[in-house]
Design a protein around this motif. Sequence first.
Motif, PDB file in Angstrom:
ATOM      1  N   UNK A 110       0.904  -1.329   0.124  1.00 27.59           N
ATOM      2  CA  UNK A 110      -0.107   0.052  -0.048  1.00 27.59           C
ATOM      3  C   UNK A 110       0.980   1.219  -0.026  1.00 27.59           C
ATOM      4  N   UNK A 111       1.630   1.377  -0.975  1.00 27.69           N
ATOM      5  CA  UNK A 111       2.388   2.692  -1.114  1.00 27.69           C
ATOM      6  C   UNK A 111       1.666   3.699  -2.020  1.00 27.69           C
ATOM      7  N   UNK A 112       2.253   4.932  -1.643  1.00 25.18           N
ATOM      8  CA  UNK A 112       1.629   6.300  -2.287  1.00 25.18           C
ATOM      9  C   UNK A 112       2.493   6.403  -3.535  1.00 25.18           C
ATOM     10  N   UNK A 113       1.993   7.520  -4.388  1.00 21.69           N
ATOM     11  CA  UNK A 113       2.986   7.615  -5.406  1.00 21.69           C
ATOM     12  C   UNK A 113       2.993   9.206  -5.298  1.00 21.69           C
ATOM     13  N   UNK A 114       4.207   9.849  -5.808  1.00 22.45           N
ATOM     14  CA  UNK A 114       4.502  11.258  -6.058  1.00 22.45           C
ATOM     15  C   UNK A 114       4.732  11.307  -7.748  1.00 22.45           C
ATOM     16  N   UNK A 115       3.902  12.280  -8.243  1.00 22.43           N
ATOM     17  CA  UNK A 115       4.029  12.631  -9.630  1.00 22.43           C
ATOM     18  C   UNK A 115       4.344  13.922  -9.864  1.00 22.43           C
ATOM     19  N   UNK A 116       5.276  14.090 -10.647  1.00 17.88           N
ATOM     20  CA  UNK A 116       5.698  15.712 -11.115  1.00 17.88           C
ATOM     21  C   UNK A 116       5.074  16.272 -11.884  1.00 17.88           C
ATOM     22  N   UNK A 117       4.453  17.546 -11.713  1.00 15.78           N
ATOM     23  CA  UNK A 117       3.679  18.417 -12.394  1.00 15.78           C
ATOM     24  C   UNK A 117       4.398  19.552 -12.947  1.00 15.78           C
ATOM     25  N   UNK A 118       3.943  19.861 -14.145  1.00 17.42           N
ATOM     26  CA  UNK A 118       4.439  21.342 -14.840  1.00 17.42           C
ATOM     27  C   UNK A 118       3.246  22.338 -14.655  1.00 17.42           C
ATOM     28  N   UNK A 119       4.019  23.664 -14.459  1.00 23.04           N
ATOM     29  CA  UNK A 119       3.069  24.715 -14.515  1.00 23.04           C
ATOM     30  C   UNK A 119       1.809  24.488 -15.662  1.00 23.04           C
ATOM     31  N   UNK A 120       2.286  24.110 -16.711  1.00 25.98           N
ATOM     32  CA  UNK A 120       1.629  24.191 -17.965  1.00 25.98           C
ATOM     33  C   UNK A 120       0.215  23.421 -17.832  1.00 25.98           C
ATOM     34  N   UNK A 121       0.459  22.136 -17.197  1.00 27.76           N
ATOM     35  CA  UNK A 121      -0.597  21.176 -17.034  1.00 27.76           C
ATOM     36  C   UNK A 121      -1.492  21.961 -15.842  1.00 27.76           C
ATOM     37  N   UNK A 122      -1.102  22.625 -15.032  1.00 27.06           N
ATOM     38  CA  UNK A 122      -1.773  22.949 -13.975  1.00 27.06           C
ATOM     39  C   UNK A 122      -2.836  24.259 -14.403  1.00 27.06           C
ATOM     40  N   UNK A 123      -2.403  24.695 -15.582  1.00 24.20           N
ATOM     41  CA  UNK A 123      -2.975  25.906 -16.347  1.00 24.20           C
ATOM     42  C   UNK A 123      -4.136  25.378 -17.118  1.00 24.20           C
ATOM     43  N   UNK A 124      -3.984  24.210 -17.566  1.00 24.27           N
ATOM     44  CA  UNK A 124      -4.986  23.438 -18.293  1.00 24.27           C
ATOM     45  C   UNK A 124      -6.187  23.537 -17.513  1.00 24.27           C
TER      46      UNK A 124
END
Length: 288
Positions: A110-124
């Motif tokens: 039962x792990x958790x996962x960290x995913x990297x995010x770019x500004x551009x995705x956030x603006x979508x």
Amino acid sequence: YAKSLGKNNFQFFSMDLNRRAQRRMDLERRLRHALERDELSLDYQPIVVLPSGAVEAVEALLRWRSAAGEVEPAEFVPLAEETGLIVPIGAWVLRSALRQLRRWHDRGWSLRVAVNLSVRQFRDPGFADMVGRALSEAGLSGAMLDLEITESLLLQEPDRTVPLMRRLRESGVSFSVDDFGTGYSSLSYLKKLPITTLKIDRSFVRDLVSDPDDAAIVMAILGLARALKLRVVAEGVETVEQEAFLRRHGCHYLQGYLYGRPLSPETFEAEVLHGRLTCRMAEASGKS
Ligand code: C2E
Ligand code: MG
Ligand code: MG
Ligand code: MG
């Protein structure tokens, strides 16, 4: 003489620029087809929790094996951001990471996962819905997902960013500030935004043991996090001396080559998920 030298230099310089622009265009053209050609994959790097040293989470890290060889994220991620390709690629990353996590959960990890995010995705505009869909497709709660963002994202359009982050936070998703300490120095966002975790950049961890300035910065970040009730992950932990320091000063989570490099899911299972890691850490810290 000086004039002709200057001219030669200029020619040399512009040739170099040309070659770089050429490579960029070439990469961009190939990146456009990377998804459909199935050239992208994710590696997973363990994040261990103190004091036990158990693997609590993984960070998903994007890899591109193109027909012309492997390209480093440091080269293609900025390109994907500039071209907007990071939006479909980032959605693929999120869906793949959550699907992989589902498989691991089904096998009792039962792990958790960290995913990297770019500004551009956030603006979508479709971003929050995309995250929600990816979670429900995988049948996972938002609490299993940690989104890693950089300081530069936090300073952009707070009127849009804050409500979006809160909405995701309400579904259990947490936010980490990646490469903390390397971006803009404004700390006011830490009290305004629903952040849960700071990730100390590995440039501060590298010489932690020998450089008093780095030691001071790391201790200051840990103190700040404690006061603001934030968790801290130290990145780039490579030696037992670094680990001992971070343990002594109350760091919560550790990530780095000492515990495992980014690995394919198959290798991750074989090497990491069978308890070997915890044993090694207990030895390393001198406990039995
Ligand atoms: P990051 O998010 O800060 O990821 C940590 C980087 O440090 C990874 O490099 C990892 O391989 C490396 N690393 C981990 N432990 C150690 C260590 O002990 N020593 C050293 N020297 N390095 C260590 P990587 O995989 O090359 O990724 C570079 C950057 O590319 C990431 O930095 C992240 O900003 C970006 N990136 C990777 N995957 C994605 C993605 O899916 N989406 C977005 N937007 N960016 C990504
Ligand atoms: Mg990261
Ligand atoms: Mg980082
Ligand atoms: Mg980074």
